[in-house]
Every structure is written in structure tokens, then in C-alpha cells.
Design an enzyme around this catalytic site. Structure first.
Site, PDB file in Angstrom:
ATOM      1  N   LYS A 120      39.003  38.089  31.713  1.00  0.00           N
ATOM      2  CA  LYS A 120      39.595  39.110  32.575  1.00  0.00           C
ATOM      3  C   LYS A 120      39.122  40.503  32.177  1.00  0.00           C
ATOM      4  O   LYS A 120      38.711  41.305  33.024  1.00  0.00           O
ATOM      5  CB  LYS A 120      41.116  39.051  32.519  1.00  0.00           C
ATOM      6  CG  LYS A 120      41.800  39.987  33.520  1.00  0.00           C
ATOM      7  CD  LYS A 120      43.143  40.453  33.049  1.00  0.00           C
ATOM      8  CE  LYS A 120      42.992  41.591  32.060  1.00  0.00           C
ATOM      9  NZ  LYS A 120      44.284  42.236  31.701  1.00  0.00           N
ATOM     10  N   ASP A 138      44.499  38.906  36.770  1.00  0.00           N
ATOM     11  CA  ASP A 138      45.595  39.124  35.823  1.00  0.00           C
ATOM     12  C   ASP A 138      46.823  38.380  36.312  1.00  0.00           C
ATOM     13  O   ASP A 138      46.743  37.563  37.238  1.00  0.00           O
ATOM     14  CB  ASP A 138      45.879  40.619  35.669  1.00  0.00           C
ATOM     15  CG  ASP A 138      46.487  41.241  36.924  1.00  0.00           C
ATOM     16  OD1 ASP A 138      46.465  40.592  38.006  1.00  0.00           O
ATOM     17  OD2 ASP A 138      46.999  42.370  36.831  1.00  0.00           O
TER      18      ASP A 138
END
Length: 215
Positions: A120, A138
Site C-alpha cells: 500500500k 487502505d
């Protein structure tokens, strides 16, 4: 939600917010990398408050290593998991100097090899700092993808792959911004504010909250 509906969902968000940006404050690829690493399980607001003073003292890998874990900790104690983050940021900064001459690499494998940098974080840096069409998933996007039917998946990677496949190509560069902001401010975890959703007609969520709760 089929592929066309998914594309229309993202396009509705794009039409409502033509120029989305990250809410993290940064001035360089390095400060972005640090800010994103600090933002895990923390709000952007809390990270920005901490980095406002931190980046005045250390905004390069060399300055961060010189600051050290204790010096860094002085700035980030208000952020969750600050001890582990301080250790990772110093180690990450040291490796940037040793392996990349103090420059943040525009390469996924090299980024993910840094301490505290997962997929991420690498996706955010590649997208925001280097303009790549990367989809950072996320907790907000993971929730939104499954709740709405936009991109169901059991893992963040599954949601990421589905979003990349379903997103209109011309919107992929900014799509994760639209989705993060939508999940943060409209499609909230505890009670989604469906009455504010510009894509409500395309959403498959069965318990839509169409009217604001009475005060």
C-alpha cells in the site's frame, strides 16, 4: 455490480471531485514516503500534526538518520505504534542512503524492500510522487470495495486487482484518491452517509442510510 456499473461508480466520484489530492502534507518523495509510513493505523490529521515539526528538523534521509530514533520519537509519540515506526523510519532512511544514494526509488520492488514499506505504501509513493497508475488499497477502500460491490475481495490485493481491472483507464491515475476520500468522509465504517453519496444508484449495499439521523 458489473464492470460497467463499477466504471460509472468511479466516474461519478470523479465528476464530483475533479482534482483529488492526498491529504498528507509532504514536500518531496522522501517526506511523502515517511508520511505514508507513519500513517498506518493513524489519521492523516495526526500525521500532519507530527510531521509539521519533524520535517522542519529532518526532511532528508541523512537528516533523519542524524536525528535518530529518540529524536524522531519526540515528534511522533502522538501517533499510534510510534515506537515501531520510529525504528522503521530510521532503518528505511539508512537503507535509502546505502542502496540508493539518499533518493527514493521509483521501483516497487526496491520500495517494498525498505523497512516498514508494504504494498500500500509503495503504491501511494509510486502514484503520488512518480505519477504511476497504482491503486493503493487502505482500510477505507477495502471496506468500500466490499460493501458497495464495486470490487469485492477477501484481501487488499484482491480488491486492488479488481479495482485496476474495473476502473476506466483514463481515471486510474486518481482513482485511489477518490475512493479513499469517499470511504473516509461518506461511506464511513460505522454509518455510511448514503444520503450524500453521488453514486448511490449504483451501490449494492443493502442497508443504505438514505436520511440523516435526527439530532
Amino acid at each position: 455490480m458489473n464492470a460497467k456499473q463499477a466504471g460509472d461508480f468511479i466516474r461519478a466520484l470523479a465528476d464530483a471531485n475533479p482534482a483529488p489530492e492526498t491529504e498528507l502534507h509532504f514536500s518531496s518523495p522522501y517526506t511523502l514516503l515517511v508520511a505514508v509510513a507513519l500513517s498506518a493505523q493513524a489519521t492523516d490529521v495526526s500525521v500532519n500534526k507530527a510531521t509539521a515539526t519533524l520535517f522542519l528538523e529532518a526532511d532528508t534521509p541523512e537528516a533523519m538518520v542524524a536525528l535518530g530514533e529518540e529524536g524522531l520519537a519526540r515528534h511522533i509519540r502522538s501517533i499510534g505504534l510510534w515506537k515501531g515506526k520510529a525504528k522503521n523510519v530510521i532503518a528505511m532512511s539508512r537503507l535509502l542512503i546505502e542502496r540508493h544514494g539518499g533518493t527514493v526509488p521509483a521501483d516497487r520492488a526496491a520500495l517494498e524492500a525498505l523497512p516498514g514499506v508494504g504494498r500500500k505504501t509503495a503504491n501511494v509513493v509510486l502514484n503520488v510522487a512518480f505519477g504511476e497508475e497504482a491503486m493503493a488499497v487502505d482500510t477505507h477502500i477495502f471496506r468500500l470495495g466490499n460493501r458497495t460491490g464495486l470490487a469485492p475481495g477477501k484481501t487488499p490485493r484482491a480488491v486492488e486487482d479488481a479495482l485496476v481491472k474495473r476502473c476506466p483507464p483514463d481515471l486510474l491515475r486518481d482513482a485511489h484518491h477518490w475512493l479513499i476520500l469517499h470511504g473516509r468522509y461518506v461511506c464511513k465504517a460505522r454509518m455510511p452517509e448514503c444520503w450524500r453519496c453521488v453514486a448511490i444508484a449504483l451501490c449494492n449495499y443493502g442497508d443504505k442510510v438514505r436520511v440523516p439521523p435526527s439530532r
